[in-house]
Motif scaffolding. Structure first.
Motif, PDB file in Angstrom:
ATOM      1  N   GLY A   1      38.160  44.017  19.121  1.00  0.00           N
ATOM      2  CA  GLY A   1      38.042  42.575  19.332  1.00  0.00           C
ATOM      3  C   GLY A   1      37.660  42.200  20.742  1.00  0.00           C
ATOM      4  N   GLY A   2      37.918  43.090  21.727  1.00  0.00           N
ATOM      5  CA  GLY A   2      37.564  42.764  23.102  1.00  0.00           C
ATOM      6  C   GLY A   2      36.088  42.952  23.406  1.00  0.00           C
ATOM      7  N   THR A   3      35.321  43.591  22.514  1.00  0.00           N
ATOM      8  CA  THR A   3      33.899  43.852  22.804  1.00  0.00           C
ATOM      9  C   THR A   3      32.948  43.313  21.744  1.00  0.00           C
ATOM     10  N   CYS A   4      33.413  43.133  20.520  1.00  0.00           N
ATOM     11  CA  CYS A   4      32.481  42.804  19.429  1.00  0.00           C
ATOM     12  C   CYS A   4      31.785  41.468  19.647  1.00  0.00           C
TER      13      CYS A   4
ATOM     14  N   VAL B   1      29.265  38.135  13.042  1.00  0.00           N
ATOM     15  CA  VAL B   1      30.254  38.648  12.092  1.00  0.00           C
ATOM     16  C   VAL B   1      30.727  39.988  12.619  1.00  0.00           C
ATOM     17  N   ALA B   2      32.024  40.141  12.815  1.00  0.00           N
ATOM     18  CA  ALA B   2      32.623  41.400  13.255  1.00  0.00           C
ATOM     19  C   ALA B   2      33.492  41.925  12.130  1.00  0.00           C
TER      20      ALA B   2
ATOM     21  N   GLY C   1      39.277  36.389  14.020  1.00  0.00           N
ATOM     22  CA  GLY C   1      38.138  36.196  13.121  1.00  0.00           C
ATOM     23  C   GLY C   1      37.404  37.473  12.803  1.00  0.00           C
ATOM     24  N   ILE C   2      38.145  38.588  12.676  1.00  0.00           N
ATOM     25  CA  ILE C   2      37.544  39.882  12.348  1.00  0.00           C
ATOM     26  C   ILE C   2      37.770  40.150  10.869  1.00  0.00           C
ATOM     27  N   VAL C   3      36.742  40.608  10.182  1.00  0.00           N
ATOM     28  CA  VAL C   3      36.815  40.937   8.761  1.00  0.00           C
ATOM     29  C   VAL C   3      37.330  42.355   8.626  1.00  0.00           C
TER      30      VAL C   3
END
Length: 279
Positions: A219-222, A230-231, A251-253
């Motif tokens: 989450g720190g780079t996507c 969309v991550a 908001g990561i799938v």
């Protein structure tokens, strides 16, 4: 006294007779010149197509002249006219034969029997070409989905398998960037609607679940580094509860092993169609 008068009348009649002979001579001469000119034109036309015939005609004319000279006959105007007419007739016949021989036979196109019976006019036009029948295209049957045991793949093969699923479902510019220094991005692609999707692949065993630390690093780079619209994190196992909670906040799938099988079989949503923290 009457004798001189009769002598003068005789002289007038002789003079009138000489004028008639002269006029007749010039008339016959004009006819002969015209015939000779026509014969020359016809002979030239025939010589262009049949040189052998022209040479034979010239030899015949020379022989006729020599025969007349040997006979020592006086050639009259009537005889010259008859000979010129005969030569003209022979030259005309030769020219006609030469033109008939030089003209090619008309080409006749073959038309299938009964082609004009449909009322389309094919029977009256021999140059009509019948259109070839184009075979109807047979739709290809959809290819069966190949069963893949993602748990048996190594990490590199698993990344390639996920990239192939993205290509299958219409993604463009699919690139596998996993490896040292990838900053959490293993597969980068562009969805059919133009969004950038960044996927991290976790090929874990069933007993090894994806934890919150893995989600935090990703989450720190996507979004900030890779610019993802969309991550998603795709794994062959499952996610821990803290990991799912973090994914929902960021908001990561999350796609676990069961959802991966549904995506592969086409019965489940793609990562870019699912809601965040789908696990």
């Amino acid at each position: 006294m009457a004798v001189p008068a009769r002598a003068r009348r005789t002289a007038r009649r002789s003079r009138r007779f000489e004028l008639r002979a002269t006029a007749l001579y010039f008339a016959l001469l004009a006819v002969i010149i015209a015939l000779v000119g026509a014969a020359a034109r016809t002979t030239a036309a025939a010589a262009a197509h049949r040189p052998a015939w022209a040479l034979a005609l010239a030899l015949v004319c020379v022989g006729a002249v020599m025969a007349g000279c040997r006979g020592k006959r006086r050639i009259s105007a009537a005889a010259i006219a008859r000979r010129a007419a005969a030569a003209l007739d022979e030259a005309t016949q030769t020219a006609v034969e030469a033109l008939d021989a030089a003209s090619p036979a008309p080409a006749v196109a073959l038309v299938p029997a009964g082609a004009g019976a449909c009322g389309g006019g094919l029977g009256t036009d021999p140059t009509v070409v019948l259109p070839e029948r184009v075979p109807e295209s047979v739709p290809e049957a959809p290819a069966d989905t190949v069963e893949i045991a993602h748990e048996d793949l190594d990490p590199d093969e698993f990344e390639q398998a996920v990239a192939e699923l993205c290509r299958r479902d219409g993604c463009l510019d699919v690139d596998v960037v996993g490896g040292a220094g990838d900053l959490g991005a293993d597969v980068v692609a562009r969805t059919p609607d133009g969004r950038t999707v960044v996927i991290q692949c976790k090929r874990y065993c069933d007993g090894n679940r994806v934890g919150s630390q893995d989600l935090q690093r990703f989450g720190g780079t996507c979004f900030t580094v890779h610019g993802a619209d969309v991550a998603a994190v795709v794994t062959t196992s499952d996610f821990t509860a803290p990991a799912l909670e973090y994914a929902e906040q960021c908001g990561i799938v999350c796609v676990d092993g069961r959802q991966l099988r549904h995506w592969h079989e086409g019965t489940g949503p793609r990562p870019w169609e699912a809601q965040p923290s789908a696990g």
